[in-house]
Write a protein that holds these residues in place. Sequence first.
Motif, mmCIF file in Angstrom:
data_model
loop_
_atom_site.group_PDB
_atom_site.id
_atom_site.type_symbol
_atom_site.label_atom_id
_atom_site.label_comp_id
_atom_site.label_asym_id
_atom_site.label_seq_id
_atom_site.Cartn_x
_atom_site.Cartn_y
_atom_site.Cartn_z
ATOM 1 N N UNK A 67 47.474 34.623 48.046
ATOM 2 C CA UNK A 67 48.024 34.904 47.070
ATOM 3 C C UNK A 67 47.854 33.844 45.384
ATOM 4 N N UNK A 68 47.702 32.243 45.905
ATOM 5 C CA UNK A 68 47.392 31.752 44.728
ATOM 6 C C UNK A 68 46.102 31.475 44.265
ATOM 7 N N UNK A 69 45.397 32.040 45.128
ATOM 8 C CA UNK A 69 43.963 32.288 45.225
ATOM 9 C C UNK A 69 43.787 33.517 43.565
ATOM 10 N N UNK A 73 41.932 34.346 40.093
ATOM 11 C CA UNK A 73 41.211 35.082 39.787
ATOM 12 C C UNK A 73 41.790 35.943 38.644
ATOM 13 N N UNK A 74 42.465 36.211 39.024
ATOM 14 C CA UNK A 74 42.742 36.883 37.933
ATOM 15 C C UNK A 74 43.031 36.758 36.242
ATOM 16 N N UNK A 78 40.301 36.894 32.147
ATOM 17 C CA UNK A 78 40.845 36.655 30.816
ATOM 18 C C UNK A 78 39.785 35.916 29.868
ATOM 19 N N UNK A 79 38.896 35.145 30.866
ATOM 20 C CA UNK A 79 38.606 34.219 29.919
ATOM 21 C C UNK A 79 38.649 33.750 28.978
ATOM 22 N N UNK A 88 48.886 30.053 32.100
ATOM 23 C CA UNK A 88 48.866 31.156 32.830
ATOM 24 C C UNK A 88 48.908 31.226 34.340
ATOM 25 N N UNK A 89 48.220 29.803 34.995
ATOM 26 C CA UNK A 89 48.339 30.301 36.691
ATOM 27 C C UNK A 89 49.442 29.096 37.119
ATOM 28 N N UNK A 90 50.133 27.963 36.301
ATOM 29 C CA UNK A 90 51.135 27.582 37.049
ATOM 30 C C UNK A 90 52.377 28.820 36.667
#
Length: 215
Positions: A67-69, A73-74, A78-79, A88-90
């Motif tokens: 799920x974290x990976x 990826x998502x 977004x670049x 954003x990832x946290x």
Amino acid sequence: MARQLRAEQTRATIIRAAADLFDRHGYEATSLSDIVEHARVTKGALYFHFAAKEDLARAILDLQGQASRQVVREVESRGCSSLEFLIRATFGIARLAVEDPILRAGLRLATAHVAVRPPLKHPFSEWLDLSTRKLIGAVRESDVHPDVDVAAAAHSLVYFFVGTRVAGRSLDPDGRLPRRIAEMWHLMIRGLVPVPRRPRYLALTTQLERETRAA
């Protein structure tokens, strides 16, 4: 085919029951008998899928890692800049932890006495490697002071992030996690980011906190 589907459903039921108990009571305080009772399955059904409690813990950690990976990826798609990626990832991982007991249990298991063996990767090692790479990128992009000790900053970020959940679980409800992540980033942005670039990332943090709490 129907038999295989039932087996998969039983396995998922056992994992979810174990995750709920690990999250609420901790790994050490949860027995296999507790999991059998909570999942409403037989001991035979549990042992068919998992030989030991450690195997259940590793299955949960594996699901957390997947799920974290997926979040990574998502966000990568977004670049965005390296620092925006980390922010954003946290928040993305925090949102999963609020919504899913398996993800919450995974965070708690990562600090328990569970041996993580290859090919399974310890989540903290993955997060540390990722944070280090992105902070190096943020320095190149002038979003982080060039004299920052990247290794120390990466360790601080991971430990701070994990601590908001592990230490905060006895003090705050799950829904409070986005606020704690926002507080973490407000402190780190003021310590790492040059003054002219701070408003962008402080505003992003406030926006993501609001979006995560509303989800």
